[in-house]
Each structure stands twice: as C-alpha cells, then as structure tokens.
Design a protein around this motif. Structure first.
Motif, PDB file in Angstrom:
ATOM      1  N   VAL A 141      47.398  30.808  39.340  1.00  0.00           N
ATOM      2  CA  VAL A 141      46.912  33.069  39.002  1.00  0.00           C
ATOM      3  C   VAL A 141      46.594  32.933  40.213  1.00  0.00           C
ATOM      4  O   VAL A 141      47.419  33.964  40.684  1.00  0.00           O
ATOM      5  CB  VAL A 141      46.199  33.650  38.176  1.00  0.00           C
ATOM      6  N   GLY A 142      45.791  32.153  41.046  1.00  0.00           N
ATOM      7  CA  GLY A 142      45.253  32.629  42.320  1.00  0.00           C
ATOM      8  C   GLY A 142      44.081  32.978  41.879  1.00  0.00           C
ATOM      9  O   GLY A 142      43.377  33.242  41.599  1.00  0.00           O
ATOM     10  N   GLY A 157      40.724  44.390  40.455  1.00  0.00           N
ATOM     11  CA  GLY A 157      40.026  44.746  39.328  1.00  0.00           C
ATOM     12  C   GLY A 157      41.617  44.857  38.472  1.00  0.00           C
ATOM     13  O   GLY A 157      41.931  44.303  37.419  1.00  0.00           O
ATOM     14  N   ALA A 158      42.661  44.620  39.233  1.00  0.00           N
ATOM     15  CA  ALA A 158      43.813  45.101  38.435  1.00  0.00           C
ATOM     16  C   ALA A 158      43.973  43.267  38.464  1.00  0.00           C
ATOM     17  O   ALA A 158      44.453  42.831  36.661  1.00  0.00           O
ATOM     18  CB  ALA A 158      45.496  45.072  38.867  1.00  0.00           C
ATOM     19  N   GLU A 159      43.876  42.285  39.481  1.00  0.00           N
ATOM     20  CA  GLU A 159      44.151  40.591  39.260  1.00  0.00           C
ATOM     21  C   GLU A 159      43.021  40.500  38.113  1.00  0.00           C
ATOM     22  O   GLU A 159      43.126  39.337  37.209  1.00  0.00           O
ATOM     23  CB  GLU A 159      43.353  40.134  40.532  1.00  0.00           C
ATOM     24  N   ARG A 160      42.005  40.728  38.035  1.00  0.00           N
ATOM     25  CA  ARG A 160      40.724  39.968  36.772  1.00  0.00           C
ATOM     26  C   ARG A 160      41.575  41.451  35.145  1.00  0.00           C
ATOM     27  O   ARG A 160      41.114  39.957  34.596  1.00  0.00           O
ATOM     28  CB  ARG A 160      39.937  41.101  37.256  1.00  0.00           C
ATOM     29  N   GLN A 161      42.041  41.949  35.063  1.00  0.00           N
ATOM     30  CA  GLN A 161      42.841  42.356  33.931  1.00  0.00           C
ATOM     31  C   GLN A 161      43.697  41.659  34.293  1.00  0.00           C
ATOM     32  O   GLN A 161      44.449  41.489  32.859  1.00  0.00           O
ATOM     33  CB  GLN A 161      43.558  44.088  34.338  1.00  0.00           C
ATOM     34  N   ALA A 162      45.016  41.156  34.819  1.00  0.00           N
ATOM     35  CA  ALA A 162      45.947  40.730  34.702  1.00  0.00           C
ATOM     36  C   ALA A 162      44.997  38.653  34.049  1.00  0.00           C
ATOM     37  O   ALA A 162      46.408  38.608  33.220  1.00  0.00           O
ATOM     38  CB  ALA A 162      46.583  40.235  35.420  1.00  0.00           C
ATOM     39  N   ARG A 163      44.315  38.408  34.345  1.00  0.00           N
ATOM     40  CA  ARG A 163      43.969  37.133  34.232  1.00  0.00           C
ATOM     41  C   ARG A 163      43.395  37.309  32.549  1.00  0.00           C
ATOM     42  O   ARG A 163      43.529  36.686  31.556  1.00  0.00           O
ATOM     43  CB  ARG A 163      42.449  36.918  34.868  1.00  0.00           C
ATOM     44  N   GLN A 164      42.745  38.415  32.555  1.00  0.00           N
ATOM     45  CA  GLN A 164      42.319  38.874  30.364  1.00  0.00           C
ATOM     46  C   GLN A 164      43.330  38.238  29.638  1.00  0.00           C
ATOM     47  O   GLN A 164      43.394  38.320  28.934  1.00  0.00           O
ATOM     48  CB  GLN A 164      41.588  39.739  30.854  1.00  0.00           C
ATOM     49  N   ASP A 165      44.585  39.234  30.394  1.00  0.00           N
ATOM     50  CA  ASP A 165      45.442  39.683  29.462  1.00  0.00           C
ATOM     51  C   ASP A 165      46.198  37.998  28.992  1.00  0.00           C
ATOM     52  O   ASP A 165      46.970  37.995  28.409  1.00  0.00           O
ATOM     53  CB  ASP A 165      46.707  40.241  30.312  1.00  0.00           C
ATOM     54  N   LEU A 166      46.249  37.620  30.245  1.00  0.00           N
ATOM     55  CA  LEU A 166      46.362  36.364  30.409  1.00  0.00           C
ATOM     56  C   LEU A 166      46.092  34.748  29.308  1.00  0.00           C
ATOM     57  O   LEU A 166      46.667  34.413  28.680  1.00  0.00           O
ATOM     58  CB  LEU A 166      47.129  35.484  31.492  1.00  0.00           C
ATOM     59  N   LEU A 167      45.017  35.363  29.920  1.00  0.00           N
ATOM     60  CA  LEU A 167      44.183  33.963  28.335  1.00  0.00           C
ATOM     61  C   LEU A 167      44.327  34.717  27.350  1.00  0.00           C
ATOM     62  O   LEU A 167      44.411  34.295  26.358  1.00  0.00           O
ATOM     63  CB  LEU A 167      42.426  34.535  28.830  1.00  0.00           C
ATOM     64  N   LYS A 168      44.544  36.623  26.822  1.00  0.00           N
ATOM     65  CA  LYS A 168      44.664  36.821  25.656  1.00  0.00           C
ATOM     66  C   LYS A 168      45.918  36.408  24.871  1.00  0.00           C
ATOM     67  O   LYS A 168      45.891  35.554  23.675  1.00  0.00           O
ATOM     68  CB  LYS A 168      44.613  38.730  25.328  1.00  0.00           C
TER      69      LYS A 168
END
Length: 1528
Positions: free
Chosen positions: A1454-1455, A1420-1431
């Motif tokens: 990101v991985g 979940g943390a990785e998924r949130q990090a990817r979403q924040d990076l996209l934003k």
C-alpha cells in the motif's frame, strides 16, 4: 641622567619642545625586565619555572621605563611566587649575551644564552661638582633602589646585547613596611572567602552589605574558587582524621584505614535551562538562589583560628630601641596560642604570655622549628603549624589557578567608584576579627586622637591637580588620574563623615543655633544640611527649594569641571542622602569662616607695590564706591593680594541681601566669559537696589571669590541654569491633569501647589533649543545663497540672450537638442551655492537672571527686578521653556514609540528624559501627552501598529509608576526624618505593609520597639494606614506632577516587586533576600508561625540539642502575619551623588579606535582601542562603569567584524558555486571573480578569533557591570542578553541559554512578567534550542511565547499570529499536519482580520492551510484504505515482533504513511506503485510527497514563498528576528 634625556638636553630649545612627545613615547614603550625572586621551600606549590643556581626564580615581566619601583614590588607580592616575601628591595642587575659560533640549521631557532648576573653600579657622584642631578639613579644604604625611583634613570640607556633584571634583596623592616606586610597577610588569609555578604567577608564598617557583589560565576554554572578551596581543605581534614583513627566505630574499616580522595566531579551534561519551561517560571524568587550562602563556606580562615595585634603593642621605649615594631597573637588550627614579635630583623616566637611580657625569642621551639628570626610571617607560621601550611597551599593555588579575565575583574578592588550594593542581600553572619578594630593602628600607627596623621587638605589637592600642566600625553594622563582618585577619596570620606554626623557622633560648631543651621567641620570638609537655615529660599519654597538648589549646585559644579577653564576653581561637592536627610559636604576654601572685625580693618587698603600712589588712590576710590579692589579696571590676576582676605569680587556682594549691590571684577569677568560661551549665556545688565547697572555673564546669585590662596573660585553654582518660566507661570498652582473619569470622580478639592518655585531648565534643553534654531538658520542661509546664485545666473543669461531672428538665435536653436545633457549638468553645478556659511555666525544666548524671583529686602516691600524682559536673551529663555512643552515632550513620545525601545524602570526613564532635557516634574504632562499625541504618531513602513501601541502603553505604565515611586520616596523619607534611628526598621516595614502588603493583610498594625522606662519617642508614623498612605501619595503626585492618579493603580496596576525594588534603592534600604508574599491569606500565615533563627542556629542549622538543653529550648519567635517584618530590614545605606569625572583621553582614543575598526582599519583600530582601555584603567582603575561600557562596546564591534567576514565567506561560496556552473555568463564571471577570497580558511579562523574576543570582552563587562551598575541594573541585563547570544555563537549553547534565562528573570524582577523585552529574549531562547536540538524541542517555548504575546498584544495581533505561524510551520516540518492545521487556521484568521485582502502573508497562509488540509484528507483516505484492506483479508491481530513484518508488507503493497502523532518520525509518504500518476495543475499541491510539501512550506523552491519563523516577509507584517547584541 638617562641617554634619551641627555640627548634631548644637548639640543636646541626648539628641538626639545618638538621632541617632547617622542620622549613620552620612549618612556611608555615596553621592554622586558627579569625579576629574580627567591624560591621558597616551606610550601608545596607548583612553580612556573625552576630556580637558577643561586636559588632564584627568573620571571620575565613586560614593563615600561615610566614604571616606578613600588609598582613592581606590588606585582611581586601579588604573585604566587612572591606573596610570602616580607620587607625587600630591588637591586638592578644585568647579564650579557653569550654569542655562539654555531650556525643554526635551516628552519631552527637558536636559543639565546646569557652569562651570569652582575650588579649594576650607579654613576659616581662628585660632591664638589655642584647640585646632584635629581634624575641620576642611586642605591640606598641597603644596596637597593628607592621605592619611588623610576626605571628610566636605570634602564633608559642602550642595553643592546644585555638582559636587564631586578633582584629581590631582603631588607630590614620599618614600621611602614611591617604594617603593609601584616595587612597583606590578612588580605591573603581571608581572600578565599566569597564576595557574597553571607559567608564572612561582611564588614560592619562598610557603607553597605555586599557592595560590589558579582554573581556571574553562579549564573554561568561554574563552582566558585572559594567553594573549591573549602572543599579541598575539608577533604584533607577528613583524610587526616581518618588516618589518625578519629572516626567512630561505624566508619572504621578498609576505607577508614586507607582513605581515598573523592573522585573529581565529572562535568555535568549540557542541560537545557528551558526544559519544561512555563511562563509562570518567571518568578523573581528564582533569583534568591544566588543570594544563599554556600554550605561549604566558612566564616573563618582555613589556615588559622585567630590572628590579631597583641594587647602588649605598641612596644615600650626600651624595646623600640632594640627594633621591636609590633606584637601579634596567633591561634593555630591545632589549638595552640603564641605571641609573635615583629621586629626590624623579622619575626620570632616570643616568651610573652597573657600575663607575662618578655618579647625575646623562645629557647624551646615547637615542631622542631629552627631558631632565629624569620624574614616573613608566612614562613614562620608554616613552620609553626603544619595545618597552616596545608591550608595556605590550597588557598594560594585556588587564588591563582585558571583565572579568566572575568575572574580577575571579580576580585579587583573598586577604587574609583562607589560599589553597587544590592537591595536584596542574605542576612550576614558576624564573625570575630581582631584585625577589624586594629586596622587603623596598622595603617596609621596611632593609638589616640592626638597622634593621628593630619587630615588631607582636599581643596588644595583639587586645585593643585587642576593646575597641573597638560602639554604632553603623560602629563594629561597623570592629571586625569590624580583628579579621578582625589574625587573618589573625597566622596568616600564625605559619605563616612555625613553618616557619623547623622548618627550624632560629631558635635556641630554652632550647637546653640537652630538645628537646621548647624554646621560641622570634619576631616577638612564642611558639612551642612540641605535646609534653608538663613531664609534665603523662604520666598521660593524654603527647605524644599534648598534641597533642590543643593542638587542643582552639584550639577553646576559638574558643568564647570567639564568646561575646565584654566584659573577657575570650584568647591568639591558631594550630596549624601541618608535616612531621609540630605547632607552637603564641601571642601573648605581658605578664609571661608574668617569674619571681618571693623576694629581690625586697616585704615588704608594694602596695595602692590606698596609705594604705588596711583594704586592707593584707586583703592580708596573703590572703597568709597563699595567696589572690590582690584576693581573692574584691574585686569591682571596678579594684582590680587596673595594673602588678602576672603572676598566676593563677582556677583552680589551680600548673599543674604543679594540685590543690595553687585560686583564685577574685570579679571573674573573674563573667566566668566569662557564659561558663558560654553553655556551660551549672554552678557547682560543687572540692576541693584540703588538702580546701578552692572554687566555680568553669570547670574548674580553665583559668587566669584578671590581667596587668600590666590585662586579664583565660583561658588553657589545652582544658578548655572535658566528659569523654566512657563512651568513657573502655568503649573505652580495650575490645574491637575486627569485622563480618566475615575480620577475626575475622586471629588472636587483644591490641590496643593508645587512644593517650591525654584524650577530650572536643564542645560541639555538649552542646547537642543539652540540646535533647532541653528538648523532653521542654516536652512534660511542656504536658501538665501541659492536664491542669490540663481538670481545672478538669470541676470547673466538675460544679458547674453541674442536678439530674435538673428543668426546667433538660429545657431542657438540648432545646437539646443545636442547639448541638453551638458546644459543640465552645468545647471546643476551652478545651482550649488558658492558662498561659505559659517555656523559660528549664528548667535543665540540666554540670560541666567531672566525671570528669577527675587527676595524683598524688607518684609512688605516689592522685590527688585534685576533683568530686562525685553532683552533678546531674556526672550530666548521663555522660548526655550515653550519649546520644552510644545516640541520636546511630543518628540520624546514619538521617538520612544517609533524606535521600538521599551523602558524597564524609573532609573532608565530618568536617564533618557534628562538626556532629552526634560525635567522629571513633567511626568504628569508627559502621561497626558501619551494619550493625546500617541494616536497621531505616524507609523513607519517597517513598524507594526500594535508595537507602537504596546510601546506607548508600557511608557505610560512606567510614567505612572514612577510618579507613585517618587511620591512614596518623599513620604518615607519624611517618616524616617521624624523617627529615631532605632525605629527605622519598624517604620520601613510598616510603610511597605501599608503600600504593598494590603492584599496579604488588609489592616496591618505597626510594630514598635520596646523602650527603656521613662523614654518617650514621637511615633506619629504608627498612625499610618493603607487608605491614608494612598491619599498622601495621590496628594503628592498632584502637587509634584500636577496629575490625578487613577485609584485603580493601587489595586490592579501596582507592580509590587518593581515598587519594592525602586523605593528601596532610592531610599537606600537593604532587605533580607526571601520570597515576599504580596497576595495570600494572612490568617493562614498567622496559623503557621514563622521562626526567627538565632545566629548560632544559622551557623549550625543541623546541630541537634541534647539532654536538658533540648527540653528547655525556647519556643520559636512568632512573626507577624504581614508581608514585611522589622527583621527584614537589614541596613539603610547612603545614596551618594557626586560629580562625574570623564577621561577625555580614554574617550577620544576609544572612539577613534571604534571608528577605525568599523572602517576596516584593523591594525590602527586595535591599537587605538587598546590605548583607550589602558587609559581608562589607569585613570579609573580596573573596575569602573566606564570600563564596563567600553568592554561591552568593544565586544559588539568585534561581533560586527565577525559578521562582516561571514558575509564575505558566504559571498565567496556563492560566487564559487556560480563559477562552476557552465551556464554562467562571461560578463557575470568577472564580477564573481571579485567576490572570491584567496584564503577562506584564514578568514574563518579570523571569524572565530573575533567571536571569541567579543565573548571575552562582554564577559568582563558583565562582571564589572554587576559590581558597579548593580546586579539588576538595565545595563547589566542588556549585557547578559547580549552575552547569551554571543556564547551561543561560539557553541556554548547551554551557557547562552542560562544567561538568556537569567536576563528574563532580571526583567521580571525589574518590571514584571509582561514586558516586550521578555518576549524578545524568549524568541532568542527558542531559536537557540531549535538550532541545538531541533524543531520539536523548541515547540514548547514557542507555545509559551504565544502565551506571552497574548498577554502583551492580545490574540488579535500580528505578533501573536507570527508565533502561531511559527508553531504551525514547526509541526508541518515534522510531518505532524494534524497539530499544524489549528495554528495555521488561527494565523489565517488574524491575517484576514488585520491585513489587506491582497497581502502576501494572507495569500501564503491561505495556500498553507489548503495544502495541509488536503494532505490531512489524503492521509485519512490512505488510512481508511488500509483499514478496508485489512478487513477484506480478515487478518488476525498481530502483536509483538510480528508488527514489523506486517508493516513491511503493508509498505510494499500500500505504501507507508506518516504517524500523525508528531513524535518526530521522518516525513515521507511513498506513492503506491499501482497508482497512476496524476497530472498536477498549476498551483496544485495536494498530491505532493511530504518532502516536497515541506520544501514548499519552508520556501525552498522559491524565495518568494519563504515563511520561516523569524523571517521578515513584508513591511506590513514584520517578523520578530533573533535580536543581535545591542549596538555600541
């Protein structure tokens, strides 16, 4: 005389006796004989070999010198090369080897060349040399061997360098040969039809519909041979019609002009039978597909329209003198009818028509046939009809092509056992068959009752076969084979006779007496009803006691046959339960009906020799003292007058007044002693009415008979059992057992007494009590022996003890420390008792006359007490009865609960209880003890408490339902007895509606058959209602089992399908195979009429009616709105009970072979097992329950051998890898070297061979089990389950899954969907699917497994937790952690509730949940990090092909992250390159990669953390494993 026999005859008598076994081995040794069969050219059939120059096919056949000629002729006529032959004989021929001078090259084998065949000339016979040696072989007038000549006389000599052969030579027909040929023609032409009763092999004269049916091929998924033959014939007919232009205009064209055969069906892909499986799919209605008739099957032969014996038969005298034997009528597929003359010279088409008789050959023949006689019927018919030739060609190929072992056993006749008949059958289609009524004429040649052959003398056959010698192996085999076949023939004849009598076809001998006293003599058999005709059982229950005594009499006969005392005979006995009545069929003892006339009695008794005055005085004294002569002083059987009258010489002399006088002949007393030693009966004294004491071994109610044939018989064997005195005193009028407040609230009433007072103990119980006392006695003797030895040793030590302070004492103390080990060892050996304890010294005997209730001689008088209650043998009878109540019942419950066995039906329950010596009348007490003793059972270390509770729960349900079934059987039998035969279908359907159909129709109304005007019938059964039936069942259970049924059993606990099956099988009812609705709305069913199809509509369901016939078509017949209708009842078949014959030779050889195989003696074990199977086949035939059991056990042994070899291979691989490791210690390498195998590939090949042999054996056993045990018998179901696992072991996963699912359906049909065995089978199926298709494919099955676990054990159970754990592990192994977590949390909750806090399972589940939760949080943390990076980058939405590029960029920056949808993607999470490495503490798993996490979950790093589904992790929480095949 053959050479081996001549050689033995020349030796001394002692040497002859010593070499008898060697001769038997020589006669049984195999050799090769070549059969020369003429080649036919009227059929286009593939040949196994090309004919020689003379036109003969040379067929090598392994044979034995003991084989007879008629056995070889049968083999020839059953083969595809010789089926067409008519009457023929076999001529012995010989061929010499042609030796070649050429030297063979190295590595090449030189083919043996043979010279021409030469006829063998029999040895000359000198008529003046005295009597001809009967073993000298000779030829008949036609130059062939006789049918019953054996090969030992012909080929028993030395034939080195010669080839032995038998040449087929046509012979003239006799009446017997003609009739056998025509019967073989009929069997061949109609053998293509399916064994299912719905497709044409239905025989209305058979005992049942579809007896001996097998559905193995359908379950396996292979098309039957019958369907393939019918399809091929249909394709040929369509092609022929197309070539002649008989198709209509819409089908004309290129395809019609040039018809192309349909392409061969490609093999269907291996489908998963458990695809989309749901627990609700376990519906017994799925089994109905196996009873549906094949649409391509025809009810007529594919070769001709009709064949029968002409009405002109038999030939008149004038034609009989010219060789005519029979006249036939034939109608070909072309529509032409002909009359064929069967003569001693062959067959020809005659000039005879329907109105004109002229059996001479026709001058003008059809189809350019050749003139003259044809040697066989097939040859003539093929020349007469081209369509006959085509159909016969396809038929023969389908019958003999590609038959496996299972196919062969599916078609073999059942000759020595009663075929198992299914209780659900398809409605049969009746077809016209002229041969059906003419078969008796072909078999006997009789056209009226006066010319019928005489009936067989069954009693003499039984006695003669029992008296056969048993000195050699061949003699024992012949004796057992004849006994087995005679028993089977007697049982079959007895059943048909009883059914004829029950239908009123035969008049009784005494029609003026009461109905229950009627007696019939038919086919040399005595038939009676099992009713108290003379009042012999009026004091113990009347007819109920008489019926029980009949069954015990049969059991006693069976015991005497097993004991097999030389010189002692019994009456062959069969019980037949038919339409509610029990019939007793027995063989006739000579003189049984001869009554004594006082005027005809001689004044002096005849003695032997006639001039022996001392014998005359003894005879006169015996007459005055009312003793038999010869009396007890006469010890020689030869003193019995061989033609003397039928007389009782042992037991009560007057059966109607048993205590009037008692006799005990000395010779018969010795015979009785041999029986008593086996039965553990004591010699006891009995007192008659005059107070005279007599010593007997048997009960006074058993009678020893000296018959006029000079033989000794025991009759009335029901008293070969002791009295159950505890039940007699406590339970006959005892209290009713009630284990529920509901049953106690049913009201206070006085229950009826037990139906009769004739309650007897089973022999198994007496044996068990004897063994228990023997064990105590042995323990006491061992203790006494040890005490005596210790006492002697102590006395010896005391005598040798030195005085204190002496030199010897000081030396002894100094040597004590150095001799401790030696002293301990010597002491241990001295403590071993040296005396011999012989178990035969223990004596415990029973009195069969103890506590027997006697009948008073006159009304009002006290009955005579004939036994001494203070005798030890009488006390033992009471102790055995107490042992049954106090020990055996509790032990039975404990064994069932702790062994993990689950009962399925009442038949299996009865079998197990009888083996333990428990009578079925103890069902009520057993149900009570399940509740009282169940909680006291100690649970072993490898058991689960919930498994024990489930076993006890299942046991009690089975017991309660068994009581309901037995009570229902008695009630239904009583209704059938009181009703006329035309009312039986209505009685049965109404009974089932009242018992099982109340949820569908609460108030069923009885249907009745319409009677002719003026006919009256007693129809009290129509007053039966559901409440009255339930009350009657409750009363019957209270009376017969002393148990109060809870009324909820009729509403919530009633398993409808189970009760329907078992009641039908016990009464003999066969129902139409359809889906019976036990629940539903009767109003809706009434609104939807049920059309009952006519016979024509069944045959041609798709035919449309046209014109006026269609307008005037009758309205469909509306069926009643009930579950059952009278049309559902198709047949009432007999229930047969006869003595069970066991082959000691087969059992001994097979048991020794099994033991040798298990011990690793492969060659010896294989030979012994094969001998056992061969003996079994020779004694019982190829299809018999004994053969099924042995094939199954052998398959399990082969599987165990393969597993042993697999373990060797695994150890070899482990040792090989360890030896490659340089760190392996030197001392360990020596041990590892011992584990290596020289040739691993050969070992693997041997494993495959064992596995395939196991599969082949169990396939055969399944087919035989279906045909002899039943389609849904527990033995059949277990074998299907085992076969499913074995098929999977050789790679047939789809087939294995089909067999496993079929076993589950059968369990559901037999018991219900909530049986623990279904849970085990579904576990096996899930494991098979997981092995074949992966974890995700097995997840749906594990989910359904959880549903079944919840129903059986509940959610708070370890079994349910293990299934949840398996699901959690499966999802985790595929990186679907979101789906895995709920299952693992549920697993942890149950473990924390049921297991100790420090349990290993709880700790592992806790760690598992923690790791998975942390992994989900990390994802979940990785998924949130990817979403924040996209934003942050504000990247636009990418669709289509651009997604892949974006994923690659995200992965590089990101991985990658696993998809949490559980779609089966690879489980791998890469750590970003920019992320600093994290230092992991001990036990921390949150930052592991998915691969490492999966390894942790599956326990790969450490064996201690293994928690795979199906593994055993601890004794407190036993995992369910894939159950291996049942052990032998």
């Amino acid at each position: 005389m053959s050479a081996p026999e001549a050689k033995i005859e020349a030796q001394a008598p002692a040497a002859v006796e010593g070499q008898v076994e060697q001769v038997d081995d020589l006669l049984a040794s195999p050799f090769e004989v070549v059969l020369l069969v003429p080649s036919q050219d009227f059929l286009n059939l593939p040949r196994s070999t090309e004919p020689n120059a003379e036109g003969f096919l040379e067929l090598p056949l392994p044979s034995q010198l003991s084989d007879a000629v008629h056995d070889l002729k049968a083999i020839i006529t059953e083969s595809p090369e010789g089926f067409w032959l008519g009457s023929f004989g076999l001529k012995p021929i010989v061929s010499d080897e042609i030796k070649s001078d050429e030297q063979p090259k190295e590595g090449e084998e030189v083919e043996t060349k043979w010279g021409p065949w030469v006829d063998m000339i029999p040895p000359p016979v000198d008529p003046l040399a005295g009597p001809v040696d009967p073993k000298m072989w000779r030829l008949t007038n036609e130059g062939v061997l006789g049918d019953y000549a054996d090969l030992s006389a012909v080929f028993g000599g030395s034939f080195e360098g010669k080839r032995r052969g038998l040449k087929v030579v046509p012979t003239s027909y006799s009446a017997l040969a003609m009739n056998q040929h025509l019967i073989r023609v009929r069997d061949t032409l109609f053998a293509n039809l399916s064994t299912l009763p719905s497709t044409g092999t239905y025989d209305p004269t058979s005992l049942s519909i579809g007896g001996g049916t097998t559905i193995y091929a359908s379950v396996r998924g292979e098309p039957s041979e019958e369907a393939l033959a019918a399809q091929a014939l249909k394709e040929e007919e369509e092609a022929q019609a197309a070539s002649k232009g008989k198709k209509n205009a819409s089908n004309k064209g290129k395809k019609a002009a040039e018809p192309t055969p349909a392409p061969a069906a490609a093999p269907a892909p291996a489908e998963n039978p458990f695809a989309n499986f749901k627990v609700e799919d376990l519906n017994p209605s799925a089994l109905l597909d196996f009873f549906k008739p094949a649409t391509s099957a025809s009810i007529s032969s594919p070769c001709l329209k009709a064949l029968g014996v002409s009405p002109w038969s038999p030939p008149p005298h004038v034609r009989r003198l010219r060789g005519d034997i029979v006249y036939l009528t034939i109608t070909t597929l072309e529509g032409e009818s002909y009359t064929i003359t069967g003569s001693s010279s062959g067959f020809w088409i005659s000039k005879t028509t329907a109105n004109h008789f002229d059996p001479s050959p026709r001058a003008v023949l059809p189809n350019k046939m050749r003139s003259g006689a044809f040697q066989g019927f097939f040859e003539l018919a093929c020349a007469l009809s081209p369509l006959f030739a085509k159909g016969l060609s396809n038929l023969i190929q389908s019958q003999h092509s590609g038959q496996t072992g299972a196919d062969i056993f599916a078609n073999l006749p059942i000759s020595h056992a009663t075929p198992a008949a299914p209780w659900l059958v398809a409605a049969p289609q009746h077809a016209a068959d002229p041969f059906r009524t003419q078969l008796a004429y072909l078999l006997t040649g009789s056209t009226n009752i006066e010319t019928l052959p005489p009936a067989r003398d069954w009693n003499d056959e039984y006695a003669q076969y029992k008296e056969l010698p048993q000195t050699s192996l061949q003699e024992r085999l012949l004796r057992e084979r004849l006994q087995s076949r005679t028993r089977a023939d007697f049982a079959n004849a007895a059943v048909r006779g009883a059914m004829s009598i029950a239908r009123g076809d035969l008049p009784p001998l005494n029609p003026n007496e009461a109905q229950e006293a009627h007696t019939w003599v038919h086919n040399n058999m005595l038939f009676t009803r099992a009713e108290d005709a003379i009042g012999a059982y009026s004091h113990v229950g009347g007819n109920e006691a008489s019926k029980y005594a009949a069954s015990k009499d049969l059991a006693g006969v069976n015991l005497l046959e097993k004991i097999d005392v030389e010189g002692l005979h019994t009456m062959a006995t069969v019980l037949v339960d038919y339409a509610g009545e029990r019939w007793v069929a027995q063989s006739l003892i000579p003189g049984l009906f001869k009554t004594k006339d006082p005027e005809d009695e001689p004044t002096e008794i005849e003695v032997f020799p006639a001039d022996d005055e001392e014998a005359k005085k003894a005879a006169k004294a015996a007459t005055e003292a009312d003793k038999p002569f010869p009396s007890e002083e006469t010890g020689n059987k030869d003193d019995y007058p061989p033609t003397g009258p039928f007389r009782i010489v042992y037991g009560s002399s007057n059966p109607e007044v048993p205590d009037e006088s008692v006799r005990a002949s000395k010779y018969f007393h010795q015979l009785a002693k041999k029986v008593a030693d086996t039965m553990r009966f004591a010699e006891h004294k009995v007192v008659d009415a005059q107070g005279k004491e007599t010593q007997l071994y048997m009960s006074t109610d058993m009678h020893g008979i000296a018959a006029p044939d000079g033989r000794s018989y025991f009759i009335d064997c029901s008293r070969l059992h002791c009295v159950d005195v505890e039940f007699l005193e406590k339970d006959i009028n005892g209290a009713i057992i009630s284990d529920s407040t509901e049953a106690q609230a049913n009201g206070v009433h006085t229950p009826a007494a037990y139906p009769h007072r004739l309650v007897l103990l089973r022999p198994e119980l007496l044996e068990a009590y004897h063994d228990s006392k023997l064990k105590v006695w042995l323990e006491e003797r061992v203790a006494e022996s040890r005490g005596r030895v210790e006492k002697e040793h102590a006395a010896k030590e005391g005598a040798e003890e030195p005085a204190a302070g002496s030199v010897e004492s000081e030396l002894k103390e100094a040597a004590t420390d150095s001799a401790v080990a030696i002293a301990d060892e010597s002491k241990a050996q001295e403590n071993i008792p040296t005396s011999v304890i012989n178990a035969e010294d223990f004596v415990l005997r029973f009195n069969p006359d103890a506590f027997v209730e006697r009948k008073a001689a006159k009304e009002g008088e006290e009955p005579v007490t004939i036994f001494d209650a203070e005798e030890e043998s009488s006390k033992n009878v009471r102790l055995a009865s107490e042992y049954l109540r106090e020990t055996v019942l509790t032990s039975f419950i404990n064994d069932i609960a702790t062994s993990g066995n689950f009962f399925t039906d009442g038949f299996f329950l009865s079998k197990v209880m009888h083996r333990k010596g428990i009578n079925m009348r103890y069902l009520g007490l057993l149900a009570e003890k399940v509740d009282s003793e169940g909680p006291k059972i100690e649970i072993g270390p490898n058991q689960l408490k919930e498994d024990v509770e489930a076993s006890l729960k299942t046991l009690k349900e089975i017991i309660q339902l068994e009581m309901v079934i037995r009570a229902s059987k008695h009630i239904l039998n009583s209704l059938l007895r009181s009703a006329d035969i035309y009312d039986h279908p209505y009685v049965i359907s109404h009974f089932f509606n009242c018992l099982l159909g109340t949820s569908f129709q609460a108030n069923p109304v009885a249907e009745v058959a319409e009677l002719a005007p003026g006919v009256k019938a007693d129809r009290k059964w129509t007053s039966l209602t559901p409440p009255s039936l339930r009350q009657e069942i409750t009363s019957q259970v209270e009376s017969r089992f002393r148990y109060a049924l809870p009324q909820s059993i009729f509403t919530t606990a009633l398993v409808h399908r189970k009760l329907l099956r078992e009641i039908s099988m016990r009464v003999g009812i066969q129902l139409v195979a359809r889906d019976y609705k036990f629940v539903g709305n009767a109003a809706e069913a009434a609104a939807a009429p049920v059309a009952v199809a006519t016979e024509e509509e069944k045959k041609e369901p798709n035919r449309k009616k046209k014109g006026k016939a269609a307008k005037e078509a009758p309205k469909p017949v509306v069926g009643p709105a009930t579950t059952f209708r009278p049309e559902d009842v198709l047949n009432i078949m007999p229930i047969i009970k006869s003595s069970v014959h066991k082959s000691a030779m087969a059992d001994e050889s097979f048991t020794l072979g099994q033991r040798a195989l298990n011990e690793g003696q492969i060659e010896l074990g294989t030979e012994q097992v094969q001998d056992g199977l061969q003996f079994c086949e020779q004694v019982f035939g190829g299809v018999h329950p004994e053969a099924s059991t042995k094939y199954h056990n052998l398959g399990i042994v082969y599987h165990q051998l393969s597993q042993n070899l697999l373990r060797k291979i695994q150890l070899h691989e482990v040792a090989e890898n360890a030896l490659k490791d340089p760190e392996t210690a030197a001392d360990a390498k020596e041990k590892l070297q011992a584990l290596l195998v020289e040739d691993v590939d050969a070992l693997k090949s041997q494993v495959d061979s064992y596995l395939h042999s196991a599969v082949r054996m169990v396939r055969q056993s399944v087919v035989i089990a279906e045909r002899t045990f039943g389609l849904d018998a527990p033995d059949t179901i277990q074998q299907y389950a085992d076969l499913g696992l074995l098929e999977q072991s050789i790679g047939n996963n789809a087939v294995g899954l089909r067999f496993t699912k079929h076993a589950m359906l059968l369990w559901t049909n037999v018991y219900g969907p909530n049986h623990p065995s279904i849970h085990s089978l579904l576990t096996n199926a899930a494991t098979m699917v997981q092995t074949e298709q992966g974890l995700l494919a097995a997840v749906p099955l594990f989910q359904e497994l959880g549903a079944i676990s919840e129903k059986i054990w509940g959610r708070d159970s370890l079994n349910y937790a293990q299934v949840q754990q398996a699901l959690g592990q499966a999802y985790a192994a595929t990186a679907n952690f979101t789906e895995s977590l709920p299952y693992m949390k549920e697993t942890l909750r149950i473990y924390e509730t049921l297991l100790p806090a420090d349990a290993k399972e709880t700790a592992e589940a806790t760690t598992f949940v923690q790791v998975v939760s942390e992994q989900i949080a990390r994802e979940g943390a990785e998924r949130q990090a990817r979403q924040d990076l996209l934003k942050q980058k504000k990247m636009p939405k990418i669709t289509g092909a651009g997604k892949e590029n974006m994923r690659a960029k995200l992965a590089s920056s990101v991985g990658a992250s696993p998809i949490a949808s559980g779609s089966g993607t690879k489980a791998g999470v890469a750590i970003p390159a920019t992320e600093a490495p994290v230092i992991k503490e001990h036990g921390q798993k949150a930052n592991l990669s998915v691969d490492e996490l999966v390894n942790f979950i599956q326990g790969k790093p450490s064996s201690s953390s293994s928690s795979k589904a199906g593994s055993k992790s601890s004794s407190a929480s036993r995992k369910r494993k894939v159950s291996p095949p049942a052990t032998a």
